[in-house]
Design a protein around this motif. Structure first.
Motif, short mmCIF file in Angstrom:
data_model
loop_
_atom_site.label_atom_id
_atom_site.label_comp_id
_atom_site.label_asym_id
_atom_site.label_seq_id
_atom_site.Cartn_x
_atom_site.Cartn_y
_atom_site.Cartn_z
N ILE A 6 -4.65 11.22 40.85
CA ILE A 6 -3.51 11.71 40.09
C ILE A 6 -2.98 12.95 40.79
CG2 ILE A 6 -2.74 12.59 37.86
CD1 ILE A 6 -5.00 10.89 36.61
N ILE A 7 -1.75 12.85 41.28
CA ILE A 7 -1.16 13.92 42.09
C ILE A 7 -0.03 14.59 41.31
CG2 ILE A 7 -0.04 14.48 44.28
CD1 ILE A 7 -1.18 11.79 45.34
N ASN A 8 -0.15 15.91 41.14
CA ASN A 8 0.92 16.70 40.53
C ASN A 8 1.31 16.16 39.15
OD1 ASN A 8 2.82 18.71 40.37
ND2 ASN A 8 4.38 17.56 41.47
N ILE A 27 -11.39 9.22 37.99
CA ILE A 27 -10.12 9.92 38.17
C ILE A 27 -10.33 11.16 39.03
CG2 ILE A 27 -8.94 9.07 36.11
CD1 ILE A 27 -9.77 11.64 34.67
N ILE A 28 -9.38 11.36 39.93
CA ILE A 28 -9.44 12.51 40.84
C ILE A 28 -8.10 13.23 40.76
CG2 ILE A 28 -9.80 13.28 43.21
CD1 ILE A 28 -11.21 10.55 43.67
N LYS A 29 -8.14 14.52 40.57
CA LYS A 29 -6.93 15.32 40.41
C LYS A 29 -6.58 16.03 41.71
CE LYS A 29 -5.33 19.39 37.88
NZ LYS A 29 -5.73 20.41 36.91
N PHE A 30 -5.29 15.96 42.06
CA PHE A 30 -4.76 16.70 43.20
C PHE A 30 -3.55 17.49 42.73
CE2 PHE A 30 -6.89 13.03 45.02
CZ PHE A 30 -7.66 13.62 46.01
N GLU A 31 -3.50 18.75 43.09
CA GLU A 31 -2.39 19.61 42.66
C GLU A 31 -1.07 19.24 43.32
OE1 GLU A 31 -2.49 21.80 40.22
OE2 GLU A 31 -4.61 21.41 39.91
N GLU A 33 0.81 16.91 47.03
CA GLU A 33 0.67 15.88 48.06
C GLU A 33 -0.13 16.37 49.27
OE1 GLU A 33 3.55 16.74 46.60
OE2 GLU A 33 4.00 14.93 45.47
N GLU A 34 0.03 17.64 49.61
CA GLU A 34 -0.68 18.19 50.77
C GLU A 34 -2.20 18.15 50.55
OE1 GLU A 34 1.99 19.93 49.35
OE2 GLU A 34 3.33 19.05 50.85
N ASN A 35 -2.64 18.52 49.35
CA ASN A 35 -4.08 18.46 49.03
C ASN A 35 -4.59 17.03 49.08
OD1 ASN A 35 -4.09 21.20 48.67
ND2 ASN A 35 -4.23 21.13 46.45
N LEU A 57 6.85 9.65 50.13
CA LEU A 57 6.36 10.74 50.98
C LEU A 57 4.91 10.50 51.44
CD1 LEU A 57 7.65 13.75 48.84
CD2 LEU A 57 8.70 12.82 50.93
N LEU A 58 4.19 9.67 50.71
CA LEU A 58 2.78 9.44 51.02
C LEU A 58 2.52 8.13 51.74
CD1 LEU A 58 1.34 10.62 47.60
CD2 LEU A 58 1.23 11.84 49.76
N LEU A 59 3.52 7.28 51.87
CA LEU A 59 3.32 5.99 52.51
C LEU A 59 2.96 6.17 53.98
CD1 LEU A 59 6.31 3.91 51.07
CD2 LEU A 59 3.91 3.80 50.39
#
Length: 193
Positions: A6-8, A27-31, A33-35, A57-59
Motif C-alpha cells: 500500500i503506497i501513499n 500488508i506492507i506500507k510505503f509512504e 513511490e521512492e520508498n 510511474l511504477l511500471l
C-alpha cells in the motif's frame, strides 16, 4: 503468503492493519513511490499494489498493470474491497504459476503441460514435483533424498518406486522431445543441469 503493498494510502493501510489477523495476505506500507522502489524485490513480482498516485510511474519490466488494483470506483465497502483484493491475488498467483522455464522447456503448473515449441507433454503431479525439485536445487539427489522430499519418505517404500518413476519420466521426455539429457543420472543421484 502474498503481499499487498500500500503506497501513499495511510487510511487504507490503517483499516487493513486493524483486521490483519483475519487477512490471507500480508500488508506492507510505503509512504511514497521512492520508498517502494528502494524496497522492491524483483524476484517476488507476485505482489499486489494499491496506491493513490498514478501507477504508471511504477511500471517496469517486472511490474505490469496486473500488479495494480485500481480503486477509482470509490467508495466501496470493506467486504467488496477484500473481495477485489482476493480476486486480484488469485489472478496474480495463477499467472505466476503459468509458465516456469527450465532448460528451454516451459512447464505450465496450471495445465500441467511440459512443452517446447509446439510439442506438449501432459505430466502428472508427481512428475512436476520431481522436475521442480531437481531444478530448484543444483545438486545431485539420490533415491533416499527423493523418497524423503518428494514421496514423504516411507521406511517400507521400495527404492524401485523412485527409480521406476524417474525412468518413466526420462523416457517420456526422450521419446517425445528426443532429449536424453534433461534429467541426468550420476553415481551420486539425479539432477537437471
Amino acid at each position: 503468503m502474498q503481499n499487498v503493498s500500500i503506497i501513499n494510502f495511510n487510511s487504507l493501510y490503517e483499516i487493513l492493519d486493524e483486521i490483519k489477523e483475519n487477512l490471507s495476505f500480508k500488508i506492507i506500507k510505503f509512504e511514497n513511490e521512492e520508498n517502494f522502489k528502494k524496497k522492491l524485490d524483483l524476484d517476488r513480482m507476485d505482489c499486489l499494489i494499491i496506491s493513490k498516485t498514478d501507477h504508471k510511474l511504477l511500471l517496469n519490466d517486472n511490474l505490469t498493470h496486473k500488479n495494480f488494483l485500481d480503486l477509482n470506483g470509490l467508495p466501496l465497502s470493506l467486504k467488496k474491497l477484500l473481495e477485489l483484493i482476493s480476486i486480484k491475488l488469485i489472478k496474480l498467483k495463477f499467472n505466476q504459476q503459468s509458465n516456469v522455464v527450465i532448460k528451454g522447456y516451459e512447464l505450465n503448473l496450471n495445465s500441467k503441460f511440459f512443452s517446447k515449441g509446439s510439442i506438449n507433454l501432459k505430466l502428472t503431479e508427481k512428475e512436476i514435483e520431481v522436475i521442480l525439485y531437481l531444478n530448484n536445487t543444483k545438486i545431485k539427489h539420490n533415491v533416499t533424498d527423493l523418497q524423503k522430499n518428494i514421496w514423504g519418505y516411507s521406511a517400507d517404500m521400495e527404492t524401485h518406486t523412485v527409480e521406476t518413476h524417474i525412468y518413466r519420466l526420462r523416457k517420456k521426455i526422450s521419446d517425445l522431445f528426443e532429449d536424453e539429457k534433461f534429467i541426468l543420472s550420476h553415481k551420486n543421484g539425479y539432477f537437471i543441469s
